[in-house]
Design an enzyme around this catalytic site. Structure first.
Site, PDB file in Angstrom:
ATOM      1  N   SER A   1      19.032 -26.037  -9.912  1.00  0.00           N
ATOM      2  CA  SER A   1      18.238 -25.321 -10.456  1.00  0.00           C
ATOM      3  C   SER A   1      18.661 -23.775 -10.970  1.00  0.00           C
ATOM      4  CB  SER A   1      16.979 -24.838  -9.281  1.00  0.00           C
ATOM      5  OG  SER A   1      16.319 -23.955  -9.590  1.00  0.00           O
TER       6      SER A   1
ATOM      7  N   HIS B   1      17.454 -28.144 -14.081  1.00  0.00           N
ATOM      8  CA  HIS B   1      16.267 -27.630 -13.879  1.00  0.00           C
ATOM      9  C   HIS B   1      16.025 -26.060 -14.119  1.00  0.00           C
ATOM     10  CE1 HIS B   1      12.354 -28.636 -11.565  1.00  0.00           C
ATOM     11  NE2 HIS B   1      12.594 -27.246 -11.194  1.00  0.00           N
TER      12      HIS B   1
ATOM     13  N   ASP C   1      13.168 -23.376 -14.157  1.00  0.00           N
ATOM     14  CA  ASP C   1      11.754 -22.884 -13.581  1.00  0.00           C
ATOM     15  C   ASP C   1      11.104 -21.933 -14.472  1.00  0.00           C
ATOM     16  OD1 ASP C   1      11.673 -24.303 -11.081  1.00  0.00           O
ATOM     17  OD2 ASP C   1      13.406 -23.279 -10.469  1.00  0.00           O
TER      18      ASP C   1
ATOM     19  N   MET D   1       8.044 -19.325 -14.865  1.00  0.00           N
ATOM     20  CA  MET D   1       7.019 -18.735 -14.139  1.00  0.00           C
ATOM     21  C   MET D   1       6.249 -17.775 -15.027  1.00  0.00           C
ATOM     22  SD  MET D   1       8.668 -18.817 -10.514  1.00  0.00           S
ATOM     23  CE  MET D   1      10.414 -18.014 -10.834  1.00  0.00           C
TER      24      MET D   1
ATOM     25  N   HIS E   1      10.026 -26.966 -15.672  1.00  0.00           N
ATOM     26  CA  HIS E   1       9.254 -26.947 -14.633  1.00  0.00           C
ATOM     27  C   HIS E   1       8.232 -25.638 -14.971  1.00  0.00           C
ATOM     28  CE1 HIS E   1       7.817 -26.237 -10.216  1.00  0.00           C
ATOM     29  NE2 HIS E   1       6.859 -26.811 -10.771  1.00  0.00           N
TER      30      HIS E   1
ATOM     31  N   MET F   1       5.534 -23.620 -14.294  1.00  0.00           N
ATOM     32  CA  MET F   1       4.617 -23.042 -13.294  1.00  0.00           C
ATOM     33  C   MET F   1       3.987 -21.808 -13.980  1.00  0.00           C
ATOM     34  SD  MET F   1       7.154 -22.718  -9.967  1.00  0.00           S
ATOM     35  CE  MET F   1       8.597 -22.847 -11.013  1.00  0.00           C
TER      36      MET F   1
ATOM     37  N   MET G   1       6.896 -30.612  -4.464  1.00  0.00           N
ATOM     38  CA  MET G   1       7.257 -29.326  -4.120  1.00  0.00           C
ATOM     39  C   MET G   1       7.494 -29.141  -2.449  1.00  0.00           C
ATOM     40  SD  MET G   1       7.988 -27.545  -6.836  1.00  0.00           S
ATOM     41  CE  MET G   1       8.226 -26.140  -6.057  1.00  0.00           C
TER      42      MET G   1
ATOM     43  N   GLY H   1       7.496 -20.483  -6.726  1.00  0.00           N
ATOM     44  CA  GLY H   1       7.631 -19.153  -6.931  1.00  0.00           C
ATOM     45  C   GLY H   1       8.920 -18.463  -6.719  1.00  0.00           C
TER      46      GLY H   1
ATOM     47  N   GLY I   1      12.987 -18.968  -4.890  1.00  0.00           N
ATOM     48  CA  GLY I   1      14.084 -19.531  -4.551  1.00  0.00           C
ATOM     49  C   GLY I   1      14.541 -19.344  -2.894  1.00  0.00           C
ATOM     50  N   GLY I   2      15.095 -20.111  -2.393  1.00  0.00           N
ATOM     51  CA  GLY I   2      15.880 -19.742  -1.197  1.00  0.00           C
ATOM     52  C   GLY I   2      15.063 -20.163  -0.012  1.00  0.00           C
TER      53      GLY I   2
ATOM     54  N   ASP J   1      11.883 -30.422  -4.974  1.00  0.00           N
ATOM     55  CA  ASP J   1      12.118 -29.298  -5.243  1.00  0.00           C
ATOM     56  C   ASP J   1      11.760 -28.395  -4.096  1.00  0.00           C
ATOM     57  OD1 ASP J   1      13.123 -26.919  -6.382  1.00  0.00           O
ATOM     58  OD2 ASP J   1      11.835 -26.909  -7.876  1.00  0.00           O
ATOM     59  N   GLY J   2      12.741 -27.514  -3.420  1.00  0.00           N
ATOM     60  CA  GLY J   2      12.407 -26.618  -2.460  1.00  0.00           C
ATOM     61  C   GLY J   2      13.055 -26.847  -1.125  1.00  0.00           C
TER      62      GLY J   2
ATOM     63  N   GLY K   1      19.031 -25.316  -5.723  1.00  0.00           N
ATOM     64  CA  GLY K   1      19.473 -23.893  -6.453  1.00  0.00           C
ATOM     65  C   GLY K   1      20.267 -23.288  -5.642  1.00  0.00           C
ATOM     66  N   SER K   2      19.823 -22.650  -4.407  1.00  0.00           N
ATOM     67  CA  SER K   2      20.851 -21.742  -3.805  1.00  0.00           C
ATOM     68  C   SER K   2      21.955 -22.880  -3.006  1.00  0.00           C
ATOM     69  CB  SER K   2      20.223 -20.821  -2.687  1.00  0.00           C
ATOM     70  OG  SER K   2      19.347 -21.650  -1.936  1.00  0.00           O
TER      71      SER K   2
END
Length: 214
Positions: free
Chosen positions: A5, A30, A32, A34, A63, A65, A134, A139, A141-142, A172-173, A194-195
């Site tokens: 991500s 990926h 994101d 938003m 993605h 959102m 999800m 909304g 990350g982390g 994801d998440g 991501g992180s």
């Protein structure tokens, strides 16, 4: 498969980040998107996606959102997205928006939030290339992985198998090395991280750790 991500990448040095992603041959990237309405955060739009496209041949897993995604499908397709995933509650005519995505010659997916029922898949899953589950509220990350996502992954996998479909499950998440095996074991095909991937001087090693699990 792995889909890093980009939201967690170093945006001051994206060329370096993309160089690593290219050399390590990740499966997807990926993105994101938003809008500050559907989720309480703002990221970037099709202009940025278009500017990133020349940096890699790796498929862009985008993605959305955002509210009313049907108004932006053509823009993100033209910008170089290979997959567009939307949330069912953001559009008044879900099937029409999925058809619009596919009419651009790209793959279509829908995303289910932690509190969303899988019933929405009943009449649309045959048209989908991807279901994004999800495992955090979208909304930011982390966030910490929500364990109930494992049951939802298994339930969606059963639907796909019962209908003999090729639809992929993406998660994801909060996906980390220490829970990735459980996520894959539940039926996931694609892990978004991501992180857990983008970390100063450790990004390359983190990608390799995920690939060993896969």
């Amino acid at each position: 498969m792995i889909s890093p991500s980009l939201l967690s990448a170093d945006f001051t040095n994206l060329e370096k980040e993309f160089k690593i992603l290219n050399e390590e041959a990740v499966d997807f990237i990926h993105l994101d998107i938003m809008d500050g309405n559907y989720v309480p955060n703002i990221s970037y739009g099709p202009g940025i996606v278009k500017s990133l496209r020349p940096l890699t041949d790796i498929p862009f897993d985008t993605h959305l959102m955002i509210e009313n995604p049907e108004n932006y499908v053509d823009l993100f397709a033209d910008a170089g997205s290979d997959i567009l995933t939307i949330h069912p509650k953001t559009t008044n005519h879900l099937e029409r928006t999925i058809s619009l995505i596919k009419s651009n010659g790209i793959k279509a997916g829908i995303a289910l939030n932690p509190g969303d029922s899988i019933e929405v898949l009943d009449y649309i899953i045959d048209e989908l290339d991807l279901v994004l589950i999800m495992s955090v509220n979208p909304g930011f990350g982390g966030q910490k992985f929500i364990p109930s996502a494992l049951r939802k992954i298994s339930e969606v996998k059963k639907i796909i198998e019962n209908r003999n479909l090729d639809t992929l499950i993406e998660v994801d998440g909060g996906v980390k090395i220490d829970n990735a095996k459980s996520v894959l074991g539940a039926g996931a095909d694609i892990l978004v991280a991501g992180s857990a991937i983008f970390e100063k001087e450790k990004t390359r090693d983190n990608i390799r750790k995920f690939k060993e699990l896969l």
